[in-house]
Design a protein around this motif. Structure first.
Motif, PDB file in Angstrom:
ATOM      1  N   LEU A  49      33.636   4.630  16.651  1.00 13.55           N
ATOM      2  CA  LEU A  49      32.580   3.645  16.933  1.00 13.55           C
ATOM      3  C   LEU A  49      31.872   3.219  15.660  1.00 13.55           C
ATOM      4  CD1 LEU A  49      31.058   5.107  20.221  1.00 13.55           C
ATOM      5  CD2 LEU A  49      32.452   3.045  19.970  1.00 13.55           C
ATOM      6  N   ALA A  50      31.612   4.167  14.776  1.00 10.92           N
ATOM      7  CA  ALA A  50      30.951   3.836  13.512  1.00 10.92           C
ATOM      8  C   ALA A  50      31.831   2.911  12.673  1.00 10.92           C
ATOM      9  CB  ALA A  50      30.611   5.102  12.737  1.00 10.92           C
ATOM     10  N   VAL A  51      33.136   3.173  12.661  1.00 10.97           N
ATOM     11  CA  VAL A  51      34.067   2.326  11.908  1.00 10.97           C
ATOM     12  C   VAL A  51      34.064   0.915  12.479  1.00 10.97           C
ATOM     13  CG1 VAL A  51      36.511   1.938  11.399  1.00 10.97           C
ATOM     14  CG2 VAL A  51      35.515   4.199  11.082  1.00 10.97           C
ATOM     15  N   LEU A  52      34.098   0.802  13.788  1.00 13.02           N
ATOM     16  CA  LEU A  52      34.062  -0.525  14.403  1.00 13.02           C
ATOM     17  C   LEU A  52      32.769  -1.254  14.057  1.00 13.02           C
ATOM     18  CD1 LEU A  52      35.546   0.259  17.918  1.00 13.02           C
ATOM     19  CD2 LEU A  52      36.628  -1.008  16.065  1.00 13.02           C
ATOM     20  N   ALA A  53      31.663  -0.555  14.112  1.00 11.68           N
ATOM     21  CA  ALA A  53      30.376  -1.171  13.774  1.00 11.68           C
ATOM     22  C   ALA A  53      30.351  -1.599  12.320  1.00 11.68           C
ATOM     23  CB  ALA A  53      29.234  -0.204  14.059  1.00 11.68           C
ATOM     24  N   MET A  54      30.878  -0.766  11.433  1.00  7.35           N
ATOM     25  CA  MET A  54      30.916  -1.121  10.006  1.00  7.35           C
ATOM     26  C   MET A  54      31.787  -2.350   9.796  1.00  7.35           C
ATOM     27  SD  MET A  54      29.361   1.278   7.825  1.00  7.35           S
ATOM     28  CE  MET A  54      30.267   0.856   6.388  1.00  7.35           C
ATOM     29  N   GLU A  98      24.276  12.746  -0.400  1.00  8.66           N
ATOM     30  CA  GLU A  98      23.650  14.042  -0.082  1.00  8.66           C
ATOM     31  C   GLU A  98      23.609  14.269   1.429  1.00  8.66           C
ATOM     32  OE1 GLU A  98      22.859  16.571  -2.088  1.00  8.66           O
ATOM     33  OE2 GLU A  98      23.811  15.309  -3.599  1.00  8.66           O
ATOM     34  N   ARG A  99      23.320  13.218   2.184  1.00  5.60           N
ATOM     35  CA  ARG A  99      23.293  13.350   3.645  1.00  5.60           C
ATOM     36  C   ARG A  99      24.679  13.708   4.173  1.00  5.60           C
ATOM     37  NH1 ARG A  99      20.783   8.307   6.225  1.00  5.60           N
ATOM     38  NH2 ARG A  99      20.814   9.608   8.077  1.00  5.60           N
ATOM     39  N   ILE A 100      25.723  13.085   3.610  1.00  2.00           N
ATOM     40  CA  ILE A 100      27.092  13.396   4.044  1.00  2.00           C
ATOM     41  C   ILE A 100      27.458  14.816   3.620  1.00  2.00           C
ATOM     42  CG2 ILE A 100      29.528  12.769   3.778  1.00  2.00           C
ATOM     43  CD1 ILE A 100      28.523   9.822   3.478  1.00  2.00           C
ATOM     44  N   MET A 147      28.051  15.197  13.021  1.00  2.00           N
ATOM     45  CA  MET A 147      28.595  13.826  13.070  1.00  2.00           C
ATOM     46  C   MET A 147      27.910  13.039  14.187  1.00  2.00           C
ATOM     47  SD  MET A 147      31.217  13.327  10.849  1.00  2.00           S
ATOM     48  CE  MET A 147      32.117  12.009  11.596  1.00  2.00           C
ATOM     49  N   ASP A 148      27.812  13.642  15.370  1.00  4.41           N
ATOM     50  CA  ASP A 148      27.193  12.966  16.507  1.00  4.41           C
ATOM     51  C   ASP A 148      25.727  12.651  16.236  1.00  4.41           C
ATOM     52  OD1 ASP A 148      29.460  12.910  18.087  1.00  4.41           O
ATOM     53  OD2 ASP A 148      28.938  14.722  19.201  1.00  4.41           O
ATOM     54  N   ALA A 149      25.019  13.597  15.648  1.00  5.45           N
ATOM     55  CA  ALA A 149      23.573  13.470  15.495  1.00  5.45           C
ATOM     56  C   ALA A 149      23.165  12.657  14.272  1.00  5.45           C
ATOM     57  CB  ALA A 149      22.943  14.862  15.404  1.00  5.45           C
ATOM     58  N   THR A 150      23.921  12.732  13.185  1.00  5.15           N
ATOM     59  CA  THR A 150      23.453  12.177  11.917  1.00  5.15           C
ATOM     60  C   THR A 150      24.341  11.087  11.342  1.00  5.15           C
ATOM     61  OG1 THR A 150      22.441  14.307  11.437  1.00  5.15           O
ATOM     62  CG2 THR A 150      22.719  12.813   9.584  1.00  5.15           C
ATOM     63  N   PHE A 151      25.657  11.303  11.355  1.00  9.27           N
ATOM     64  CA  PHE A 151      26.554  10.376  10.666  1.00  9.27           C
ATOM     65  C   PHE A 151      26.439   8.951  11.188  1.00  9.27           C
ATOM     66  CE2 PHE A 151      30.623   8.302   9.795  1.00  9.27           C
ATOM     67  CZ  PHE A 151      30.691   8.476   8.420  1.00  9.27           C
ATOM     68  N   THR A 152      26.269   8.809  12.480  1.00 13.74           N
ATOM     69  CA  THR A 152      26.222   7.469  13.064  1.00 13.74           C
ATOM     70  C   THR A 152      25.039   6.646  12.544  1.00 13.74           C
ATOM     71  OG1 THR A 152      25.059   8.350  14.977  1.00 13.74           O
ATOM     72  CG2 THR A 152      27.445   8.104  15.170  1.00 13.74           C
ATOM     73  N   GLY A 153      24.012   7.277  12.018  1.00 14.65           N
ATOM     74  CA  GLY A 153      22.868   6.550  11.474  1.00 14.65           C
ATOM     75  C   GLY A 153      23.061   6.078  10.044  1.00 14.65           C
ATOM     76  N   ILE A 154      24.062   6.605   9.367  1.00 15.01           N
ATOM     77  CA  ILE A 154      24.261   6.267   7.950  1.00 15.01           C
ATOM     78  C   ILE A 154      24.711   4.819   7.752  1.00 15.01           C
ATOM     79  CG2 ILE A 154      25.671   6.802   5.921  1.00 15.01           C
ATOM     80  CD1 ILE A 154      25.367   9.769   6.682  1.00 15.01           C
ATOM     81  N   PRO A 155      25.759   4.330   8.429  1.00 11.06           N
ATOM     82  CA  PRO A 155      26.177   2.940   8.203  1.00 11.06           C
ATOM     83  C   PRO A 155      25.083   1.896   8.478  1.00 11.06           C
ATOM     84  CG  PRO A 155      27.935   4.147   9.260  1.00 11.06           C
ATOM     85  CD  PRO A 155      26.724   5.040   9.286  1.00 11.06           C
ATOM     86  N   THR A 171      23.570  -0.771   5.731  1.00 13.47           N
ATOM     87  CA  THR A 171      23.611  -2.216   5.979  1.00 13.47           C
ATOM     88  C   THR A 171      22.239  -2.842   5.756  1.00 13.47           C
ATOM     89  OG1 THR A 171      25.423  -1.995   7.540  1.00 13.47           O
ATOM     90  CG2 THR A 171      24.070  -3.970   7.746  1.00 13.47           C
ATOM     91  N   ARG A 172      21.195  -2.140   6.211  1.00 17.16           N
ATOM     92  CA  ARG A 172      19.838  -2.650   6.030  1.00 17.16           C
ATOM     93  C   ARG A 172      19.375  -2.610   4.579  1.00 17.16           C
ATOM     94  NH1 ARG A 172      18.854   0.820  10.208  1.00 17.16           N
ATOM     95  NH2 ARG A 172      17.813   2.262   8.786  1.00 17.16           N
ATOM     96  N   GLU A 173      19.698  -1.544   3.871  1.00 12.24           N
ATOM     97  CA  GLU A 173      19.057  -1.301   2.600  1.00 12.24           C
ATOM     98  C   GLU A 173      19.937  -1.531   1.363  1.00 12.24           C
ATOM     99  OE1 GLU A 173      17.135   2.537   2.686  1.00 12.24           O
ATOM    100  OE2 GLU A 173      16.372   2.162   4.712  1.00 12.24           O
ATOM    101  N   CYS A 174      21.238  -1.535   1.512  1.00 17.59           N
ATOM    102  CA  CYS A 174      22.121  -1.700   0.357  1.00 17.59           C
ATOM    103  C   CYS A 174      22.611  -3.132   0.282  1.00 17.59           C
ATOM    104  CB  CYS A 174      23.310  -0.737   0.447  1.00 17.59           C
ATOM    105  SG  CYS A 174      24.277  -0.651  -1.079  1.00 17.59           S
TER     106      CYS A 174
END
Length: 166
Positions: A17-22, A134-136, A149-157, A161-164
């Motif tokens: 799902l994260a890959v699709l969103a990215m 560092e988060r990864i 992965m369920d709790a944290t990784f999904t928030g990284i992309p 997108t917002r900040e980079c």
């Protein structure tokens, strides 16, 4: 079926799902780059369209390139994690083996992201990408990396997108 295998499958689905969103976010960035505009953020307001009070551009020339490359690295790493997680089921790995594999994948992804941070000329973008690495890395050290992965990784992309961006 062991609890670890269930977590591995859940992590693979989360990563997919994260890959699709990215991928959708990358398309918006590419469209904006071709059109010369930046994609609007979900929280943009009418006042955000006003010019910045600072007369000096605060982004470095390579920010857009570095941000695109970080996106590409995370998508590639996510695909690798999803592929390895799915393959672990057919290889009949133990829960510990699945967790160890996921930790290795996350550590490699963090290293790849960190390499992009070193390329960033803008100190704020460099800090953002180093924080992402560092988060990864925290996921690679987690006792239950699939749950991380369920709790944290999904928030990284979405954060990237917002900040980079330039």
């Amino acid at each position: 079926m062991s609890r670890s295998v269930v977590y591995a499958r859940r992590a693979a689905a989360t990563v997919a799902l994260a890959v699709l969103a990215m991928g959708c976010q990358d398309s918006a960035r590419e469209d904006a780059a071709r059109g010369g505009a930046t994609p609007p953020s979900p929280t943009a307001t009418a006042s955000a369209a006003a010019p910045s009070p600072s007369p000096v551009a605060t982004t470095a020339a390579n920010t857009a390139e570095v941000c695109r490359e970080v996106d590409r690295v995370i998508v590639a790493g996510s695909r690798r994690i999803a592929t390895d997680s799915a393959a672990s089921v057919s290889r009949d790995l133990t829960g510990q083996q699945v967790a160890d594999q996921l930790r290795r994948n996350l550590a490699e992804l963090a290293d790849d992201v960190r390499a992009q941070a070193r390329r960033a000329a803008d100190p704020q973008i460099r800090a953002l990408i180093e924080d992402t690495a560092e988060r990864i890395d925290a996921g690679s050290r987690a006792s239950r990396p699939a749950a991380w992965m369920d709790a944290t990784f999904t928030g990284i992309p979405p954060k990237l997108t917002r900040e980079c961006r330039a």
